[in-house]
Design an enzyme around this catalytic site. Structure first.
Site, PDB file in Angstrom:
ATOM      1  N   HIS A  50     -10.319  12.783   3.478  1.00 46.51           N
ATOM      2  CA  HIS A  50     -10.901  11.432   3.598  1.00 46.51           C
ATOM      3  C   HIS A  50      -9.779  10.392   3.552  1.00 46.51           C
ATOM      4  O   HIS A  50      -9.733   9.468   4.383  1.00 46.51           O
ATOM      5  CB  HIS A  50     -11.909  11.205   2.469  1.00 46.51           C
ATOM      6  CG  HIS A  50     -12.288   9.769   2.256  1.00 46.51           C
ATOM      7  ND1 HIS A  50     -13.138   9.100   3.104  1.00 46.51           N
ATOM      8  CD2 HIS A  50     -11.936   8.874   1.292  1.00 46.51           C
ATOM      9  CE1 HIS A  50     -13.293   7.848   2.675  1.00 46.51           C
ATOM     10  NE2 HIS A  50     -12.570   7.682   1.572  1.00 46.51           N
ATOM     11  N   ASP A  55       2.618  -7.934  28.994  1.00 38.92           N
ATOM     12  CA  ASP A  55       2.209  -6.643  28.409  1.00 38.92           C
ATOM     13  C   ASP A  55       3.105  -6.398  27.198  1.00 38.92           C
ATOM     14  O   ASP A  55       3.954  -7.236  26.867  1.00 38.92           O
ATOM     15  CB  ASP A  55       2.362  -5.506  29.437  1.00 38.92           C
ATOM     16  CG  ASP A  55       1.412  -4.350  29.140  1.00 38.92           C
ATOM     17  OD1 ASP A  55       1.407  -3.869  27.998  1.00 38.92           O
ATOM     18  OD2 ASP A  55       0.654  -3.943  30.045  1.00 38.92           O
ATOM     19  N   TRP A  86      -3.867  13.192  -1.056  1.00 43.80           N
ATOM     20  CA  TRP A  86      -3.078  12.640   0.055  1.00 43.80           C
ATOM     21  C   TRP A  86      -1.653  12.370  -0.375  1.00 43.80           C
ATOM     22  O   TRP A  86      -0.758  12.226   0.449  1.00 43.80           O
ATOM     23  CB  TRP A  86      -3.741  11.380   0.608  1.00 43.80           C
ATOM     24  CG  TRP A  86      -3.406  10.103  -0.117  1.00 43.80           C
ATOM     25  CD1 TRP A  86      -3.931   9.701  -1.300  1.00 43.80           C
ATOM     26  CD2 TRP A  86      -2.478   9.090   0.293  1.00 43.80           C
ATOM     27  NE1 TRP A  86      -3.383   8.490  -1.664  1.00 43.80           N
ATOM     28  CE2 TRP A  86      -2.494   8.085  -0.697  1.00 43.80           C
ATOM     29  CE3 TRP A  86      -1.642   8.914   1.391  1.00 43.80           C
ATOM     30  CZ2 TRP A  86      -1.698   6.941  -0.630  1.00 43.80           C
ATOM     31  CZ3 TRP A  86      -0.853   7.767   1.456  1.00 43.80           C
ATOM     32  CH2 TRP A  86      -0.887   6.798   0.452  1.00 43.80           C
ATOM     33  N   SER A 121       4.106   8.335  15.794  1.00 45.10           N
ATOM     34  CA  SER A 121       3.259   7.389  16.520  1.00 45.10           C
ATOM     35  C   SER A 121       3.392   5.981  15.931  1.00 45.10           C
ATOM     36  O   SER A 121       3.545   4.999  16.668  1.00 45.10           O
ATOM     37  CB  SER A 121       1.798   7.862  16.451  1.00 45.10           C
ATOM     38  OG  SER A 121       0.946   6.852  16.883  1.00 45.10           O
ATOM     39  N   SER A 122       3.346   5.904  14.603  1.00 42.87           N
ATOM     40  CA  SER A 122       3.435   4.581  13.954  1.00 42.87           C
ATOM     41  C   SER A 122       4.787   3.932  14.195  1.00 42.87           C
ATOM     42  O   SER A 122       4.866   2.721  14.455  1.00 42.87           O
ATOM     43  CB  SER A 122       3.231   4.710  12.444  1.00 42.87           C
ATOM     44  OG  SER A 122       1.949   5.125  12.175  1.00 42.87           O
ATOM     45  N   HIS A 161       3.937   2.463  -1.506  1.00 39.84           N
ATOM     46  CA  HIS A 161       3.516   1.109  -1.832  1.00 39.84           C
ATOM     47  C   HIS A 161       3.660   0.138  -0.660  1.00 39.84           C
ATOM     48  O   HIS A 161       2.714  -0.599  -0.367  1.00 39.84           O
ATOM     49  CB  HIS A 161       4.162   0.553  -3.105  1.00 39.84           C
ATOM     50  CG  HIS A 161       3.341  -0.599  -3.590  1.00 39.84           C
ATOM     51  ND1 HIS A 161       2.172  -0.436  -4.287  1.00 39.84           N
ATOM     52  CD2 HIS A 161       3.444  -1.921  -3.349  1.00 39.84           C
ATOM     53  CE1 HIS A 161       1.604  -1.607  -4.496  1.00 39.84           C
ATOM     54  NE2 HIS A 161       2.350  -2.533  -3.935  1.00 39.84           N
ATOM     55  N   GLU A 186       3.243   0.982   2.216  1.00 34.27           N
ATOM     56  CA  GLU A 186       2.122   1.402   3.067  1.00 34.27           C
ATOM     57  C   GLU A 186       0.861   0.592   2.750  1.00 34.27           C
ATOM     58  O   GLU A 186       0.093   0.227   3.639  1.00 34.27           O
ATOM     59  CB  GLU A 186       1.869   2.906   2.879  1.00 34.27           C
ATOM     60  CG  GLU A 186       0.613   3.462   3.515  1.00 34.27           C
ATOM     61  CD  GLU A 186       0.631   3.456   5.041  1.00 34.27           C
ATOM     62  OE1 GLU A 186       1.727   3.338   5.617  1.00 34.27           O
ATOM     63  OE2 GLU A 186      -0.450   3.554   5.642  1.00 34.27           O
ATOM     64  N   TYR A 224       0.767  -2.428   1.864  1.00 39.62           N
ATOM     65  CA  TYR A 224       0.903  -3.726   2.520  1.00 39.62           C
ATOM     66  C   TYR A 224       0.871  -3.600   4.034  1.00 39.62           C
ATOM     67  O   TYR A 224       0.479  -4.533   4.731  1.00 39.62           O
ATOM     68  CB  TYR A 224       2.162  -4.441   2.005  1.00 39.62           C
ATOM     69  CG  TYR A 224       1.935  -4.813   0.568  1.00 39.62           C
ATOM     70  CD1 TYR A 224       1.183  -5.935   0.257  1.00 39.62           C
ATOM     71  CD2 TYR A 224       2.355  -3.985  -0.463  1.00 39.62           C
ATOM     72  CE1 TYR A 224       0.879  -6.237  -1.049  1.00 39.62           C
ATOM     73  CE2 TYR A 224       2.060  -4.287  -1.776  1.00 39.62           C
ATOM     74  CZ  TYR A 224       1.321  -5.413  -2.069  1.00 39.62           C
ATOM     75  OH  TYR A 224       0.994  -5.699  -3.363  1.00 39.62           O
ATOM     76  N   SER A 232      -5.975 -15.723   8.688  1.00 39.65           N
ATOM     77  CA  SER A 232      -5.349 -16.992   9.085  1.00 39.65           C
ATOM     78  C   SER A 232      -5.742 -17.412  10.496  1.00 39.65           C
ATOM     79  O   SER A 232      -5.448 -18.531  10.916  1.00 39.65           O
ATOM     80  CB  SER A 232      -3.823 -16.866   8.995  1.00 39.65           C
ATOM     81  OG  SER A 232      -3.456 -16.532   7.671  1.00 39.65           O
ATOM     82  N   HIS A 237       5.333   1.618 -10.245  1.00 39.60           N
ATOM     83  CA  HIS A 237       4.121   1.308 -11.023  1.00 39.60           C
ATOM     84  C   HIS A 237       3.021   2.332 -10.762  1.00 39.60           C
ATOM     85  O   HIS A 237       2.033   2.366 -11.475  1.00 39.60           O
ATOM     86  CB  HIS A 237       3.640  -0.133 -10.785  1.00 39.60           C
ATOM     87  CG  HIS A 237       3.097  -0.410  -9.413  1.00 39.60           C
ATOM     88  ND1 HIS A 237       3.256  -1.609  -8.779  1.00 39.60           N
ATOM     89  CD2 HIS A 237       2.385   0.344  -8.549  1.00 39.60           C
ATOM     90  CE1 HIS A 237       2.678  -1.580  -7.589  1.00 39.60           C
ATOM     91  NE2 HIS A 237       2.145  -0.399  -7.437  1.00 39.60           N
ATOM     92  N   HIS A 238       3.189   3.163  -9.728  1.00 39.74           N
ATOM     93  CA  HIS A 238       2.220   4.228  -9.470  1.00 39.74           C
ATOM     94  C   HIS A 238       2.454   5.419 -10.388  1.00 39.74           C
ATOM     95  O   HIS A 238       1.657   6.355 -10.382  1.00 39.74           O
ATOM     96  CB  HIS A 238       2.321   4.693  -8.019  1.00 39.74           C
ATOM     97  CG  HIS A 238       1.863   3.667  -7.038  1.00 39.74           C
ATOM     98  ND1 HIS A 238       0.555   3.529  -6.645  1.00 39.74           N
ATOM     99  CD2 HIS A 238       2.538   2.688  -6.377  1.00 39.74           C
ATOM    100  CE1 HIS A 238       0.450   2.537  -5.776  1.00 39.74           C
ATOM    101  NE2 HIS A 238       1.636   2.004  -5.600  1.00 39.74           N
ATOM    102  N   THR A 247       0.835 -13.857  -2.903  1.00 37.57           N
ATOM    103  CA  THR A 247      -0.565 -13.575  -2.533  1.00 37.57           C
ATOM    104  C   THR A 247      -1.449 -14.753  -2.927  1.00 37.57           C
ATOM    105  O   THR A 247      -2.356 -15.153  -2.181  1.00 37.57           O
ATOM    106  CB  THR A 247      -1.054 -12.278  -3.213  1.00 37.57           C
ATOM    107  OG1 THR A 247      -0.090 -11.255  -2.993  1.00 37.57           O
ATOM    108  CG2 THR A 247      -2.386 -11.833  -2.651  1.00 37.57           C
ATOM    109  N   LYS A 278      -1.289 -17.518  -0.484  1.00 38.19           N
ATOM    110  CA  LYS A 278      -2.153 -17.281   0.672  1.00 38.19           C
ATOM    111  C   LYS A 278      -3.605 -17.626   0.368  1.00 38.19           C
ATOM    112  O   LYS A 278      -4.272 -18.333   1.127  1.00 38.19           O
ATOM    113  CB  LYS A 278      -2.051 -15.821   1.109  1.00 38.19           C
ATOM    114  CG  LYS A 278      -0.745 -15.522   1.795  1.00 38.19           C
ATOM    115  CD  LYS A 278      -0.703 -14.128   2.314  1.00 38.19           C
ATOM    116  CE  LYS A 278       0.340 -14.031   3.402  1.00 38.19           C
ATOM    117  NZ  LYS A 278       0.039 -14.807   4.596  1.00 38.19           N
ATOM    118  N   ARG A 291     -10.530  10.744 -11.770  1.00 35.48           N
ATOM    119  CA  ARG A 291     -10.753  10.825 -10.330  1.00 35.48           C
ATOM    120  C   ARG A 291     -10.509  12.257  -9.842  1.00 35.48           C
ATOM    121  O   ARG A 291     -10.006  13.088 -10.597  1.00 35.48           O
ATOM    122  CB  ARG A 291      -9.827   9.844  -9.600  1.00 35.48           C
ATOM    123  CG  ARG A 291      -8.369  10.124  -9.844  1.00 35.48           C
ATOM    124  CD  ARG A 291      -7.467   9.012  -9.316  1.00 35.48           C
ATOM    125  NE  ARG A 291      -7.413   8.986  -7.868  1.00 35.48           N
ATOM    126  CZ  ARG A 291      -6.378   8.484  -7.174  1.00 35.48           C
ATOM    127  NH1 ARG A 291      -5.313   7.977  -7.800  1.00 35.48           N
ATOM    128  NH2 ARG A 291      -6.382   8.476  -5.866  1.00 35.48           N
TER     129      ARG A 291
END
Lengths: 535, 42
Positions: A79, A108, A144, A171-172, A255, A257, A259, A270, A304-305, A330, A333, A452
């Site tokens: 998932h 293009d 994951w 790809s990314s 991390h 990722e 963002y 915006s 922090h993870h 943040t 924003k 979890r």
């Protein structure tokens, strides 16, 4: 204006799309490739969503009802991989493909063939990943995050997952290179960096993040592969390696990722909020610098993870404070969006409703993130449903709602037709109500200590799990409206104006609706640019 | 409309090529760099 922007020229842009399957397999047109990305993301969203339904059905009550624990773990792992790499990231790339050339006045993407290649890698990557469900030993089940040594015990699915991740990463990276090169080199004369739409800015910064971090993930999984098959000991303590080093490397990717998944959402906000406030965006420059600041900070907060792994006090303090610092840009924003709405002539069409919901619910995810940044509190919350609630608030009413808001916002431009506003609002309200029923109780479960990634739980967690599961089923069912609304719009929508929303600004709104197959084959004139960016 | 001159088109092509190569090398450097760093550490 129509004369300027429709495909009636008799030069090289007179030809339309190829017919049949060739149009899609050999596609080099940014709109076609954008459409393919979005359709692919939608398909993955429903596959990943179906896996979430299995998870929530199993967790509806304590005990093992529907699936065995191994399969449950496969569902949580798959998932996450499918939603992150298959749904959200391709959806952003699809939106980038559709919008960036039109917004910067380019004909293009800079590298159209590479663009085709970037997309067509994905179906192979996900076929490979999803096919692991049908091999002996089943799909990857180690989460994951792929922490060793657990992931190295994954059987036949392990190398397939690693190869799939390499393909997704390639790809990314290729897609990101295309975005950066397009924005830096293909802007029409007169479209400066500091007057291009915020969506382009947020994607430009996201693309730099991707170029810097996806290779790190690729390096990490390559090392896992060599540990498993070639006798190296990068992450094996018995051979002198360090399994914790994998966590550092993974989160150095992981991390940013987060963002990567959310910065384009900020760009969409915006675009939508000024349009439906009929006011220019408050503090454009500050928004650009805030986005860049968030991106920079995202590189120095990774640990922090993993506070519970253990680290020196100085490390704990550094990562706590750097994490909390992210709330400053943040906050800039969030306050700027609020200031944009202040005294605006607000209307609440579906894209604006999704944007407002994003503003409130993403902030909830942000606040719970601050709680998790505090080391002693994190020791309590780590690996509980509180974390699950936190990142789902960021990613579902955050990233997913922004994608949906963006699709509703630009759908009239893409198709030349209006979607059914009543159905759009119904989709919004059902999604917003059920997403809270689904994820808010998970805060309570986490604070009460429910771990979890488990298929069974102690009976005191039953009530809120039932509520959460009911929310999940409601949320899942209400998402079926989304493709139906798009299909109905394409088939039977009323004609949309070129500037589909009264308050919309930007070069894309200077094009016809739908835009010509080849738009801006000649760069827009200064007058058109001035009209497009006027606020 | 503001058509680009052939010189402008050529210049843009060269810039596209140059920045693509640089960005690809950056990505490659991150990939190889982290593996080398891990080798050095372990």
């Amino acid at each position: 204006m129509a004369h300027d922007t429709t495909a009636t020229h008799d030069d090289h842009d007179h030809h339309g799309p190829a017919h049949g399957w060739r149009r899609w397999v050999y596609a080099t047109n940014h709109k076609d490739i954008g459409t393919m990305y979005l359709v692919f993301a939608c398909l993955m969203f429903f596959i990943g969503g179906f896996m979430a339904m299995i998870i929530r059905a199993e967790l509806f009550q304590p005990g093992l009802q529907i699936v065995n624990p191994q399969f449950f773990n496969s569902m949580t792992t798959m998932h996450a991989l499918i939603m992150i790499f298959g749904a959200v990231m391709p959806a952003w790339t699809g939106l980038a493909n559709w919008m960036i050339p039109m917004q910067v006045g380019a004909p293009d993407m800079a590298l159209p063939r590479l663009n085709n290649f970037s997309f067509w890698i994905l179906p192979f990557a996900f076929t490979l990943l999803i096919s692991t469900l049908f091999i002996p030993g089943g799909a990857p089940a180690g989460g994951w995050t792929m922490y060793p040594p657990l992931v190295l015990q994954g059987g036949n699915s392990f190398p397939m997952m690693v190869f799939a991740i390499h393909l997704m990463g390639a790809s990314s990276i290729l897609g990101s290179i295309n975005v950066v090169v397009t924005i830096m080199n293909m802007r029409a004369p007169g479209v400066g960096l500091l007057n291009m739409p915020l969506f382009c800015w947020s994607w430009l910064i996201t693309a730099y993040l991707l170029i810097a971090t996806m290779p790190v993930l690729a390096g990490a999984v390559t090392m896992l592969l060599t540990d498993h098959f070639f006798g190296t000991s990068f992450f094996s303590a018995s051979g002198g390696g360090d399994p914790v080093m994998f966590q550092h490397i993974f989160w150095f990717f992981g991390h940013p990722e987060v963002y990567i998944l959310i910065l384009p959402a900020f760009g969409i906000m915006s675009e939508i909020i000024p349009t439906f406030s009929r006011k220019p965006l408050f503090g454009y420059d500050a928004m650009v610098y805030a986005t860049a600041a968030i991106a920079f900070l995202s590189f120095i907060v990774w640990a922090h993870h993993m506070f519970t792994v253990g680290m020196p006090l100085a490390g704990q303090l550094f990562f706590t404070l750097s994490t909390m610092m992210i709330s400053i840009p943040t906050g800039v924003k969030v306050f700027n969006w609020t200031a944009t709405m202040w005294k605006g002539s607000l209307t609440f069409e579906t894209p604006m409703l999704f944007a407002l919901s994003f503003l409130f619910l993403f902030s909830i995810g942000g606040f719970s993130g601050l709680m998790l940044a505090v080391v002693p509190a994190d020791f309590q919350y780590h690996d509980t449903y509180f974390v699950v609630a936190h990142f789902h608030y960021v990613l579902v009413p955050g990233a997913i709602f922004a994608i949906m808001g963006g699709v509703y916002y630009w759908l009239p431009k893409w198709t030349g037709k209006m979607y059914d506003e009543k159905l759009g609002k119904l989709h919004f309200w059902l999604s917003t109500i059920f997403v809270n029923v689904l994820f808010f109780p998970q805060h309570f479960l986490g604070l009460a200590g429910m771990p979890r990634r488990i298929p069974d739980y102690a009976v005191q967690f039953t009530d809120w799990n039932m509520v959460s599961s009911l929310g999940a089923f409601g949320f899942g069912a209400s998402q079926l409206l989304f493709p139906y609304i798009i299909w109905k719009c394409i088939k039977a929508g009323q004609k949309a104006a070129d500037r589909s929303w009264e308050g919309a600004h930007g070069l894309e709104w200077e094009l016809s609706s739908p835009p010509p197959y080849h738009s801006w084959t000649d760069p827009p004139s200064r007058e058109v640019i001035a009209k497009g960016v006027e606020h | 409309m503001n058509p680009l001159t052939p010189d402008q088109v050529n210049e843009r092509r060269a810039k596209v090529r140059r920045s693509t190569i640089i960005l690809s090398l950056v990505a490659l450097a991150f990939y190889v760099g982290f593996i080398v760093m891990s080798v050095a550490r372990s």
